[in-house]
Design a protein around this motif. Structure first.
Motif, PDB file in Angstrom:
ATOM      1  N   UNK B 327      43.416  15.741  16.702  1.00  0.00           N
ATOM      2  CA  UNK B 327      42.671  16.877  15.801  1.00  0.00           C
ATOM      3  C   UNK B 327      43.755  17.968  16.440  1.00  0.00           C
ATOM      4  N   UNK B 328      43.909  18.302  17.560  1.00  0.00           N
ATOM      5  CA  UNK B 328      44.516  19.673  17.846  1.00  0.00           C
ATOM      6  C   UNK B 328      45.946  19.756  17.152  1.00  0.00           C
ATOM      7  N   UNK B 329      46.764  18.560  17.406  1.00  0.00           N
ATOM      8  CA  UNK B 329      47.827  18.339  16.892  1.00  0.00           C
ATOM      9  C   UNK B 329      47.835  18.688  15.192  1.00  0.00           C
ATOM     10  N   UNK B 332      47.850  21.964  13.970  1.00  0.00           N
ATOM     11  CA  UNK B 332      49.159  22.855  14.036  1.00  0.00           C
ATOM     12  C   UNK B 332      50.222  22.546  13.390  1.00  0.00           C
ATOM     13  N   UNK B 333      50.409  21.145  12.921  1.00  0.00           N
ATOM     14  CA  UNK B 333      51.351  20.495  12.282  1.00  0.00           C
ATOM     15  C   UNK B 333      51.114  20.341  10.777  1.00  0.00           C
ATOM     16  N   UNK B 334      52.394  20.471  10.128  1.00  0.00           N
ATOM     17  CA  UNK B 334      52.292  19.534   8.718  1.00  0.00           C
ATOM     18  C   UNK B 334      52.024  18.129   8.876  1.00  0.00           C
ATOM     19  N   UNK B 339      52.373  13.021  10.794  1.00  0.00           N
ATOM     20  CA  UNK B 339      52.420  11.400  10.612  1.00  0.00           C
ATOM     21  C   UNK B 339      53.581  10.785  11.483  1.00  0.00           C
ATOM     22  N   UNK B 340      54.822  11.261  11.699  1.00  0.00           N
ATOM     23  CA  UNK B 340      56.029  10.949  12.346  1.00  0.00           C
ATOM     24  C   UNK B 340      55.484  10.843  13.871  1.00  0.00           C
ATOM     25  N   UNK B 341      54.835  12.003  14.476  1.00  0.00           N
ATOM     26  CA  UNK B 341      54.463  11.991  15.977  1.00  0.00           C
ATOM     27  C   UNK B 341      53.177  10.934  15.966  1.00  0.00           C
ATOM     28  N   UNK B 342      52.408  10.785  14.878  1.00  0.00           N
ATOM     29  CA  UNK B 342      50.979  10.037  14.977  1.00  0.00           C
ATOM     30  C   UNK B 342      51.658   8.444  15.236  1.00  0.00           C
ATOM     31  N   UNK B 343      52.443   8.022  14.259  1.00  0.00           N
ATOM     32  CA  UNK B 343      52.824   6.611  14.473  1.00  0.00           C
ATOM     33  C   UNK B 343      53.398   6.418  15.705  1.00  0.00           C
ATOM     34  N   UNK B 344      54.366   7.093  16.291  1.00  0.00           N
ATOM     35  CA  UNK B 344      54.978   6.938  17.715  1.00  0.00           C
ATOM     36  C   UNK B 344      53.963   6.960  18.790  1.00  0.00           C
TER      37      UNK B 344
END
Lengths: 113, 770
Positions: B327-329, B332-334, B339-344
């Motif tokens: 949620x925090x990320x 802060x991010x678009x 999505x890229x970070x999330x997947x990884x």
């Protein structure tokens, strides 16, 4: 893919350094320190073994507990979250933080053996 | 809850107006009610100037009702004390009492490290590590404080009256919990219900000094503090919840209920997209500090991180951290970056969790996940009033698994029914407010005024129609309301009567003292148990060891203060099987076992004289079965039945049964006893049969004590003889063969030795001739 991940992370770090107030940065530094201490303890346990188990547990839970309480403090004093915590002023948040730490450390002292 | 204040205000005002509305019906009631509703608050203001605020009356009313609920709950639990005396009941409370006594005489650290060598002889029992100390510490603390203030109360009285006092505290915490979940009216009703409900009374009468007496209070209070901490998001309330949870862990094994219900609640909130920072703060603090607090109890030890029952809490904790971080990320991010970070991140995390769970289960570090755990997560039916509904569902499930856990169902049933009653009463007593306003526009000139601003004709027609309808309803309204209210009140009164009756008849027997009632109503008290235990206490050596069946272990240890072999803790099945084998074998084999265990006295319960059906002969088959489980070659259950498969104690009974130690001890000298002229001597009233073996001789035991109604019989185990007894025939003088000597002859005959032994010089006589 990895390029985009690195760029995302660097952009995130840049935004972090510019937008967060100093108070929160101090708390974040403290949280990082606690995290490293906890990781070190866990590493030690993996290398040397779990005896005596209660001492390891008390030390590790002390780190995790301090981390959680730090995160709670950060959430409560963040001016962006004021809407969620109408009855809790930053001073009250800090007082709660101290009270919680007293309880945590008393228990950890008892458990460490 | 937004409806809190209007509802309570409604209740207050409706209480004043409903009295006025009973007086009539139709238009007259409207007329009467009008000035009534106007005069109500004004009248109140005129009557008592300073106390006119509703809030003042409200808190006074709440305080009075809670005080009366405490008083009612306390008094309802006193039946046994009034009818008999202030005594500890049943079996388990005797152990708790003995432990508390040890705590008060020897101090806290002696209690925590207590190794009891007077139980489970010769094994002993580590009491400090196998008991939930909360109950003993609570009673000990109250006793200490009272004695500090020079109010010298005996520890036994503290123990007897602890549960009734805590029932009042349970009422108050139920009130607080229901007030947080619904409103104050429902809270008051819930407090009254739980004060008298039989499900809770059964485990908390005066004299029943057991864990549930304080555990239900701790349960309700912990839930109240949890709801409060979720609502405010304050760390202070979360720590309060942790401390209350710690008290609950120290008090009862049922704390597992809390540590699964709270994570379930958080998980449901996550699923319903109602994650908020307050939930995160509340649960994270509660989990981590609650975890380390719960491990301080020696009995619990490291279970919270090892057993499957605690894994749900850990899982939800980890899930919550991950969710909060995401949620925090996300904030802060678009979207694309996220999505890229999330997947990884997700793939890494899932892999790590999966591998670690497999590794830990493989190395046996975490106990495998039981089916019971899965059934806790039945996500099929989720109604929307979260906490209350979850509590109810899980409580029903637990009560279905084990009847004794009906106790966990009781508080939630009280709360739900209080909510139901409160809503009904609000609806039927509180609607007067809404019904007041339309009748004000009943007169025609007011109609015209109202219609000025609206569509002229249609509105007028509608309004008249509505007002006529309401006129008709007015006539019906107060009657239905009063009928329903009366019905509800009658239901509540009948419930109170039922509760009192059930408490008085079913749950108020101390079971140490038996009472029977004669034809003329007078009471006949059978105090055999205490008579026998006190005989043991005063007439045997302090270190004597008493063998009995495990049911009576705690009572013997508590009242007679003697070392026992097996008791109600039943932690060692082989030891119990040895005792069972001794009771089921013949006297000589049993004597060997008893000598090996250093037994001095044997105690049995025999109900044949008064017809008591809970005696040892009725339990005998269980002794045989348990003994057969460990010694299948020596004991066979089928030996104790007749060839037709019946269990009989009369002449037709199996010889193994008629010669076993339990039979002999129960019926020793019973064959001489004739109870009344209609039955033969030796008639067993419990089995309704004349016993088979009437002249019983005991070789290795001797009767030491039999109580007044032959309920308790105590035998002393004889020490071995000084010399071994040798079985041989005594040498006797043979007077049948007489050699006739006539005195007529003058010659003196030489005398001779009768039955002279054959003598051969130089040869040793054989053993046979001795």
């Amino acid at each position: 893919m990895s390029n985009s991940v690195i760029s995302v992370i660097s952009r995130f770090l840049e935004e972090y350094t510019t937008t967060t107030p100093n108070k929160l940065k101090v708390v974040d530094a403290y949280l990082l320190y606690i995290l490293l201490t906890g990781a070190l303890q866990f590493l030690y346990c993996l290398l040397v073994g779990t005896f005596p188990f209660n001492s390891f547990l008390s030390g590790f839970i002390s780190c995790v507990g301090a981390f959680i309480l730090g995160v709670c403090l950060r959430i409560q004093i963040n001016p962006q979250n004021k809407g969620d915590f109408l009855s809790i002023s930053p001073e009250r948040a800090f007082a709660d933080f101290l009270f919680a730490h007293t309880v945590l450390h008393l228990v950890v002292m008892n458990f460490i053996g | 809850m937004a409806e809190h204040h209007p509802a309570s205000d409604n209740k207050h005002k409706s209480a004043l107006t409903s009295g006025a509305s009973y007086s009539g019906n139709g238009r007259s009631s409207a007329a009467v009610a009008d000035p009534g509703s106007d005069a109500g608050p004004a009248g109140g203001g005129g009557l008592s100037g300073g106390l006119s605020q509703p809030a003042g009356w409200q808190s006074l009313l709440s305080f009075t009702i809670l005080f009366l609920a405490w008083l009612a709950g306390f008094s309802a639990r006193l039946f046994a004390v009034i009818r008999f005396e202030s005594i500890i009941h049943e079996f388990d409370p005797w152990f708790n009492y003995r432990a508390t006594h040890h705590l008060t005489t020897n101090g806290f650290y002696e209690f925590l490290n207590w190794f009891d060598e007077r139980a489970w002889y010769p094994l002993g029992r580590i009491v400090g590590g196998t008991v939930y100390p909360g109950l003993m510490v609570t009673a000990g603390l109250i006793h200490y404080v009272l004695n500090l203030l020079h109010v010298t109360v005996h520890i036994r009285d503290v123990c007897v009256f602890l549960a009734p006092v805590f029932s009042g505290l349970t009422s108050i915490s139920t009130f607080l919990l229901t007030k947080e979940l619904w409103n104050q009216g429902a809270g008051l009703m819930a407090a009254c219900f739980i004060a008298i409900v039989p499900g809770y009374i059964s485990r908390s009468v005066a004299g029943s000094f057991d864990n549930e007496g304080i555990a239900i209070f701790a349960l309700q209070f912990t839930y109240y503090l949890w709801v409060k901490s979720v609502k405010t998001g304050s760390v202070f309330w979360s720590i309060g919840c942790c401390l209350s949870y710690f008290y609950m862990v120290s008090a009862w094994g049922g704390y597992v209920f809390i540590i699964n219900l709270i994570p379930l609640h958080v998980f449901v909130l996550l699923l319903m997209q109602r994650f908020s920072k307050r939930v995160y703060i509340a649960y994270s603090t509660f989990y981590i500090i609650g975890l380390v607090l719960s491990m301080q109890i020696p009995f619990v030890g490291f279970q919270p991180i090892r057993t499957s029952e605690h894994m749900a809490a850990a899982g939800v904790f980890v899930l919550l951290q991950v969710y909060a971080f995401l949620q925090y990320l996300k904030d802060r991010l678009t979207k694309q970056e996220f999505q890229t970070l999330f997947f990884l991140g997700v793939s890494l995390a899932a892999g790590a969790v999966f591998l670690s769970v497999i590794y830990l289960t493989y190395t046996g570090y975490i106990a495998p996940w039981s089916g019971r755990f899965y059934s806790l997560w039945d996500t099929g039916t989720f109604p929307l009033k979260y906490v209350l509904a979850l509590y109810a569902i899980s409580a029903v499930y637990f009560a279905g698994v084990m009847v004794r856990l009906m106790l966990t169902l009781t508080p939630v049933v009280c709360m739900l029914s209080a909510v139901a009653f409160s809503s009904v009463f609000e609806h039927y007593l509180g609607d007067d407010m809404k019904r007041q306003s339309p009748p004000l526009e009943d007169s025609s000139d007011e109609d015209d005024r109202k219609n000025a601003g609206n569509l002229y004709d249609k509105a007028g027609k509608v309004r008249k129609h509505v007002s006529e309808q309401e006129k008709a309803e007015e006539g019906l309204g107060p009657n239905i309301k009063s009928i329903v209210t009366m019905l509800m009140l009658m239901l509540l009164m009948m419930f109170a009567v039922h509760c009192t009756w059930v408490t008085s008849n079913a749950y108020s027997s101390p079971s140490v003292v038996l009472a029977s009632y004669n034809n003329d109503g007078s009471r006949n008290i059978l105090d055999d148990f205490r008579e026998a235990y006190y005989w043991l206490r005063q007439n045997t050596d302090e270190h004597a060891r008493v063998m009995s069946w495990w049911d009576y272990g705690y009572q013997i240890a508590g009242m007679a203060n003697r070392t026992t072999l097996v008791d109600n803790n039943t932690w060692n099945n082989s030891h119990i099987a040895l005792v069972g084998k001794a009771m089921s074998s013949n006297e000589t084999a049993a004597y060997d076992i008893m000598r090996s265990l250093d037994v001095d006295y044997v105690l049995i319960i025999f109900g044949g004289v008064i017809g008591y059906s809970g005696d040892d002969i009725n339990k005998f088959l269980w002794m045989v079965r348990i003994a057969e489980g460990e010694h299948p070659r020596d004991i066979r259950e089928s030996d104790y039945f007749t060839p037709q498969g019946e269990f009989r104690v009369d002449k037709a009974g199996s010889p193994t049964l008629l010669n076993c130690l339990m039979y002999k001890m129960s019926y020793y000298r019973f064959g001489e006893m004739q109870l009344d002229f209609r039955t033969p001597p030796g008639f067993d009233r419990t089995r309704n049969a004349e016993i088979g073996n009437k002249d019983i001789k005991l070789k290795h035991l001797e009767e030491a004590f039999t109580s007044e109604h032959w309920l308790v019989r105590i035998y002393k185990v004889k020490k071995p003889e000084n010399r071994d007894r040798v079985e041989h025939k005594l040498r006797g003088a043979d007077t049948t063969k007489q050699k006739y000597t006539s005195k007529k002859t003058s010659k003196r005959k030489r005398g001779y030795i009768k039955n002279k032994l054959p003598f051969r010089k130089g040869k040793k006589t054989t053993k046979k001739s001795l």
